[in-house]
Design an enzyme around this catalytic site. Structure first.
Site, PDB file in Angstrom:
ATOM      1  N   SER A   1       4.589   0.112  -5.161  1.00 51.63           N
ATOM      2  CA  SER A   1       5.189   0.652  -3.937  1.00 51.63           C
ATOM      3  C   SER A   1       6.690   0.880  -4.081  1.00 51.63           C
ATOM      4  O   SER A   1       7.483  -0.056  -4.002  1.00 51.63           O
ATOM      5  CB  SER A   1       4.922  -0.260  -2.732  1.00 51.63           C
ATOM      6  OG  SER A   1       3.534  -0.509  -2.555  1.00 51.63           O
TER       7      SER A   1
ATOM      8  N   HIS B   1       0.830  -1.206   0.000  1.00 53.14           N
ATOM      9  CA  HIS B   1       0.000   0.000   0.000  1.00 53.14           C
ATOM     10  C   HIS B   1       0.867   1.260   0.000  1.00 53.14           C
ATOM     11  O   HIS B   1       0.526   2.277   0.602  1.00 53.14           O
ATOM     12  CB  HIS B   1      -0.926   0.004   1.217  1.00 53.14           C
ATOM     13  CG  HIS B   1      -2.292   0.562   0.946  1.00 53.14           C
ATOM     14  ND1 HIS B   1      -3.406  -0.226   0.783  1.00 53.14           N
ATOM     15  CD2 HIS B   1      -2.735   1.835   0.813  1.00 53.14           C
ATOM     16  CE1 HIS B   1      -4.472   0.521   0.577  1.00 53.14           C
ATOM     17  NE2 HIS B   1      -4.087   1.782   0.577  1.00 53.14           N
TER      18      HIS B   1
END
Length: 382
Positions: free
Chosen positions: A307, A275
């Site tokens: 990411s 995330h």
């Protein structure tokens, strides 16, 4: 510094930071707690060494890749980012249109500031949809039905939100719903007049796909409850697989066994993701989690990674360690923040240029030609 002098994504980030109020910049730029994962994501990519090969004909380089039956011009797309219009006004549509023009995927967040229907139209056939599974089944079903009707061929289910990430910057900025104009915020607005005027012109950003549901929200915690799914299980994923007629991706995979279970359920791919360092501060960087996941899957499904991607060479590092495709979120968002549509294009051009030059130095004429043999001896032993 003008956009033409921006040599890297980091340059664009610095430019964006000067143009955007701190509370809005931190909303996208920030990570969980100490932001260790946020930093390590990019640093770990740089730790992966590739071995240049020379005296090969690299006069013709093809950066295109095939993913889910479609040919894209580059091996990466735009990762989903919620509330991006708060970062820079109209950012959602600006990036969706650029992705269509550049022939790369645009992943529309269910927490976007623009409706999924508008984003599907802007991105054309290059639109994918990212789903946060709500604790209310009717809300989830409504989003799925809308995404299906809008013609999205790919749905990406985010699995890594069983609890809200603790983002210290948001706490310090007193991020709240409804948004409050404090003296500190007012000063930031005055110091960033271009952002303020553009926001007035385009309207106050909200989470467009949940607009009716969130009208009664009185705090940011209420908003998070809509997007946090502590009860989401493998059985729920099976039902989503049965419900969704198109390609299904699961985003937020960091453990090899979870990746294998996604394959066994019949998903079409996974996104190795933490995330963007926004959920947990103690997990591994995605590029470090990738090799074990790739080994466990052994070609059973498509592997994407996000990411921390900041350089074109990062795409080749990911490919060498087992990824088929990548998603970049902040890298392209920083471009929009630095200069709107022109800035988004500058970010895209930087990544493409770096990718082509890295392929040439590696002695490879295509992204697909890169593999484990391109890793240095030290990197291959990871």
């Amino acid at each position: 510094m003008g956009l033409d002098r921006a040599a890297s994504i980091d340059d664009l980030r610095r430019m964006a930071r000067r143009r955007i109020p701190r509370f809005a910049f931190d909303l996208v730029d920030g990570g969980a707690e100490s932001e260790r994962n946020l930093r390590r994501n990019s640093e770990a990519f740089e730790d992966v060494q590739l071995t240049p090969r020379y005296m090969r004909d690299v006069s013709q380089i093809d950066t295109g890749v095939d993913v889910f039956g479609q040919r894209y011009a580059a091996p990466f797309g735009m990762a989903p980012i919620g509330m991006l219009n708060a970062f820079w006004p109209n950012a959602d549509l600006t990036l969706a249109r650029m992705c269509l023009r550049e022939n790369i995927p645009y992943v529309a967040s269910s927490a976007a500031s623009t409706t999924l229907e508008q984003l599907a139209e802007a991105a054309g056939g290059n639109g994918w949809f990212q789903l946060y599974v709500s604790g209310d089944d009717t809300v989830t079903e409504g989003l799925i039905a809308r995404a299906d009707a809008a013609g999205y061929p790919v749905m990406m289910v985010t699995a890594d939100v069983p609890a809200a990430g603790k983002r210290d910057r948001d706490i310090r900025n007193q991020l709240a719903v409804p948004f409050r104009i404090t003296p500190e915020v007012l000063l930031q607005l005055m110091l960033n007049p271009r952002w303020s005027l553009e926001t007035l012109r385009h309207g106050k950003p909200n989470i467009a796909n949940y607009a009716d549901l969130l009208q009664a929200a009185t705090s940011y915690a209420d908003v998070q409850k809509t997007l946090i799914t502590p009860g989401f299980t493998w059985e729920d994923l099976k039902r989503l697989r049965d419900r969704w007629p198109g390609k299904l991706l699961v985003k937020g995979i960091l453990h090899p066994q979870d990746a294998v279970q996604c394959a066994e359920i019949g998903c079409d791919g996974i996104v190795v993701s933490n995330h963007g360092g926004r959920q947990v501060a103690f997990g591994p960087p995605t590029i470090e989690a990738l090799p074990a996941i790739a080994a466990a899957l052994n070609g059973r499904m498509n592997i994407l990674i996000d990411s921390g991607i900041r350089r074109g060479a990062d795409l080749l590092r990911a490919r060498a360690l087992g990824a088929d495709f990548a998603l970049a979120g902040r890298a392209l968002a920083f471009g929009v923040g630095a200069g709107g549509a022109a800035g988004a294009q500058r970010a895209m051009d930087i990544l493409k240029l770096e990718l082509v030059r890295a392929l040439g130095q590696l002695g490879a004429t295509s992204f697909d030609a890169v593999g484990p043999s391109d890793l240095s001896t030290a990197a291959a032993g990871r």
